[in-house]
Design a protein around this motif. Sequence first.
Motif, PDB file in Angstrom:
ATOM      1  N   LEU A 173       0.819  -1.209   0.000  1.00 21.33           N
ATOM      2  CA  LEU A 173       0.000   0.000   0.000  1.00 21.33           C
ATOM      3  C   LEU A 173       0.858   1.266   0.000  1.00 21.33           C
ATOM      4  CD1 LEU A 173      -2.866  -1.084   2.406  1.00 21.33           C
ATOM      5  CD2 LEU A 173      -2.932  -0.892  -0.080  1.00 21.33           C
ATOM      6  N   LYS A 174       1.980   1.235   0.690  1.00 22.14           N
ATOM      7  CA  LYS A 174       2.890   2.385   0.659  1.00 22.14           C
ATOM      8  C   LYS A 174       3.438   2.608  -0.742  1.00 22.14           C
ATOM      9  CE  LYS A 174       4.494   2.234   5.450  1.00 22.14           C
ATOM     10  NZ  LYS A 174       5.640   1.939   6.316  1.00 22.14           N
ATOM     11  N   GLU A 175       3.829   1.517  -1.418  1.00 24.62           N
ATOM     12  CA  GLU A 175       4.333   1.634  -2.792  1.00 24.62           C
ATOM     13  C   GLU A 175       3.258   2.175  -3.725  1.00 24.62           C
ATOM     14  OE1 GLU A 175       7.466  -2.098  -2.577  1.00 24.62           O
ATOM     15  OE2 GLU A 175       5.983  -2.046  -4.160  1.00 24.62           O
ATOM     16  N   GLN A 176       2.038   1.687  -3.570  1.00 22.56           N
ATOM     17  CA  GLN A 176       0.953   2.158  -4.423  1.00 22.56           C
ATOM     18  C   GLN A 176       0.651   3.632  -4.172  1.00 22.56           C
ATOM     19  OE1 GLN A 176      -2.394  -0.442  -3.956  1.00 22.56           O
ATOM     20  NE2 GLN A 176      -1.573  -1.932  -5.395  1.00 22.56           N
ATOM     21  N   LEU A 177       0.643   4.031  -2.912  1.00 22.83           N
ATOM     22  CA  LEU A 177       0.388   5.434  -2.594  1.00 22.83           C
ATOM     23  C   LEU A 177       1.470   6.321  -3.191  1.00 22.83           C
ATOM     24  CD1 LEU A 177      -1.347   7.518  -1.163  1.00 22.83           C
ATOM     25  CD2 LEU A 177      -0.043   7.102   0.908  1.00 22.83           C
ATOM     26  N   LEU A 178       2.714   5.878  -3.123  1.00 19.22           N
ATOM     27  CA  LEU A 178       3.802   6.631  -3.728  1.00 19.22           C
ATOM     28  C   LEU A 178       3.600   6.742  -5.244  1.00 19.22           C
ATOM     29  CD1 LEU A 178       6.568   8.032  -3.444  1.00 19.22           C
ATOM     30  CD2 LEU A 178       7.607   5.789  -3.776  1.00 19.22           C
ATOM     31  N   ASN A 179       3.226   5.627  -5.888  1.00 14.81           N
ATOM     32  CA  ASN A 179       2.973   5.651  -7.339  1.00 14.81           C
ATOM     33  C   ASN A 179       1.841   6.607  -7.692  1.00 14.81           C
ATOM     34  OD1 ASN A 179       4.963   3.750  -7.746  1.00 14.81           O
ATOM     35  ND2 ASN A 179       3.558   2.023  -7.817  1.00 14.81           N
ATOM     36  N   VAL A 180       0.758   6.573  -6.930  1.00 19.86           N
ATOM     37  CA  VAL A 180      -0.380   7.454  -7.196  1.00 19.86           C
ATOM     38  C   VAL A 180       0.015   8.907  -6.981  1.00 19.86           C
ATOM     39  CG1 VAL A 180      -2.665   8.125  -6.345  1.00 19.86           C
ATOM     40  CG2 VAL A 180      -2.144   5.726  -6.753  1.00 19.86           C
ATOM     41  N   THR A 181       0.797   9.176  -5.950  1.00 16.90           N
ATOM     42  CA  THR A 181       1.242  10.543  -5.687  1.00 16.90           C
ATOM     43  C   THR A 181       2.094  11.066  -6.844  1.00 16.90           C
ATOM     44  OG1 THR A 181       1.205  10.108  -3.317  1.00 16.90           O
ATOM     45  CG2 THR A 181       2.490  12.006  -4.052  1.00 16.90           C
ATOM     46  N   ILE A 182       3.001  10.250  -7.327  1.00 14.50           N
ATOM     47  CA  ILE A 182       3.858  10.660  -8.448  1.00 14.50           C
ATOM     48  C   ILE A 182       3.011  10.922  -9.691  1.00 14.50           C
ATOM     49  CG2 ILE A 182       5.637   9.835 -10.049  1.00 14.50           C
ATOM     50  CD1 ILE A 182       6.915   8.418  -7.597  1.00 14.50           C
ATOM     51  N   ILE A 183       2.085  10.024  -9.978  1.00 13.57           N
ATOM     52  CA  ILE A 183       1.203  10.217 -11.136  1.00 13.57           C
ATOM     53  C   ILE A 183       0.370  11.480 -10.978  1.00 13.57           C
ATOM     54  CG2 ILE A 183      -0.788   9.251 -12.363  1.00 13.57           C
ATOM     55  CD1 ILE A 183       0.449   6.460 -11.773  1.00 13.57           C
ATOM     56  N   ALA A 184      -0.153  11.726  -9.773  1.00 14.49           N
ATOM     57  CA  ALA A 184      -0.962  12.932  -9.529  1.00 14.49           C
ATOM     58  C   ALA A 184      -0.127  14.197  -9.725  1.00 14.49           C
ATOM     59  CB  ALA A 184      -1.552  12.880  -8.131  1.00 14.49           C
ATOM     60  N   LEU A 185       1.121  14.195  -9.263  1.00 14.51           N
ATOM     61  CA  LEU A 185       1.982  15.356  -9.445  1.00 14.51           C
ATOM     62  C   LEU A 185       2.281  15.590 -10.924  1.00 14.51           C
ATOM     63  CD1 LEU A 185       4.452  14.943  -6.450  1.00 14.51           C
ATOM     64  CD2 LEU A 185       2.676  16.684  -6.737  1.00 14.51           C
ATOM     65  N   ILE A 186       2.517  14.508 -11.658  1.00 11.86           N
ATOM     66  CA  ILE A 186       2.768  14.656 -13.092  1.00 11.86           C
ATOM     67  C   ILE A 186       1.542  15.245 -13.781  1.00 11.86           C
ATOM     68  CG2 ILE A 186       3.131  13.347 -15.238  1.00 11.86           C
ATOM     69  CD1 ILE A 186       4.942  11.469 -13.569  1.00 11.86           C
ATOM     70  N   ILE A 187       0.375  14.754 -13.454  1.00 19.47           N
ATOM     71  CA  ILE A 187      -0.859  15.252 -14.057  1.00 19.47           C
ATOM     72  C   ILE A 187      -1.091  16.707 -13.665  1.00 19.47           C
ATOM     73  CG2 ILE A 187      -3.384  15.023 -14.033  1.00 19.47           C
ATOM     74  CD1 ILE A 187      -2.961  11.985 -13.852  1.00 19.47           C
ATOM     75  N   ALA A 188      -0.811  17.052 -12.425  1.00 18.87           N
ATOM     76  CA  ALA A 188      -1.053  18.407 -11.945  1.00 18.87           C
ATOM     77  C   ALA A 188      -0.179  19.429 -12.677  1.00 18.87           C
ATOM     78  CB  ALA A 188      -0.806  18.492 -10.451  1.00 18.87           C
ATOM     79  N   PHE A 189       1.035  19.030 -13.069  1.00 19.97           N
ATOM     80  CA  PHE A 189       1.940  19.970 -13.719  1.00 19.97           C
ATOM     81  C   PHE A 189       1.802  19.997 -15.248  1.00 19.97           C
ATOM     82  CE2 PHE A 189       4.189  19.499  -9.656  1.00 19.97           C
ATOM     83  CZ  PHE A 189       4.245  20.833  -9.307  1.00 19.97           C
ATOM     84  N   LEU A 190       0.896  19.185 -15.774  1.00 14.40           N
ATOM     85  CA  LEU A 190       0.690  19.199 -17.231  1.00 14.40           C
ATOM     86  C   LEU A 190      -0.083  20.375 -17.700  1.00 14.40           C
ATOM     87  CD1 LEU A 190       0.059  15.471 -18.113  1.00 14.40           C
ATOM     88  CD2 LEU A 190       2.107  16.795 -18.446  1.00 14.40           C
TER      89      LEU A 190
END
Length: 190
Positions: A173-190
């Motif tokens: 779950l920690k790994e998944q949360l990290l992956n989702v956070t990274i994806i969310a940051l990438i999407i936010a900066f697009l």
Amino acid sequence: MKLKSRLDFKSIRFRLWVNFLAVSIGILVIVWFLQSFLLNRYYETMKIDQVNDVSTLITHTYINNADNLTREIASLSMESDLYVMMESQGTLLLFTPEQDTVMPVYKYRSELPKLRRLISESDKNVVSYKFSVSYEQYETLAFCKLIPNSDDTPTFLYIFAPLYPVQSTVTILKEQLLNVTIIALIIAFL
């Protein structure tokens, strides 16, 4: 005098709100997807890697004739929630993650002949497969490693890993949360 509409579809505030809503929904969809479809695969892959790491540590300890072999195996068995058996010259050592009893480890003894047959037919010194015990709700990973000895007598290392979420779930779950956070940051900066 004309009253201004409460929702101005062309305003920056409205556009920002719509973008924020879209990103939030996207994050929820990603989390749902990861939890629904990939959690079991993540867990299984992590458990297989854990079994390989434990077998490497046990093999290294055994080959180096360490005095603390049984203590090391017992510790690894409890820490990793694994059932471990070693067989050499007809002697079988049993290790279980439960301190009070060794009874559950006996339910895996019926798999030993199959593991020995598979490893003798294989050109590798490691085999594994998944199986289900009829009265349990989960699968178990059966693993066997042939450890070479200097006197040409084979030593078999058997590891049985129940494939149900235990301590590994938190890490997944920690790994998944990290992956989702990274994806969310990438999407936010697009």
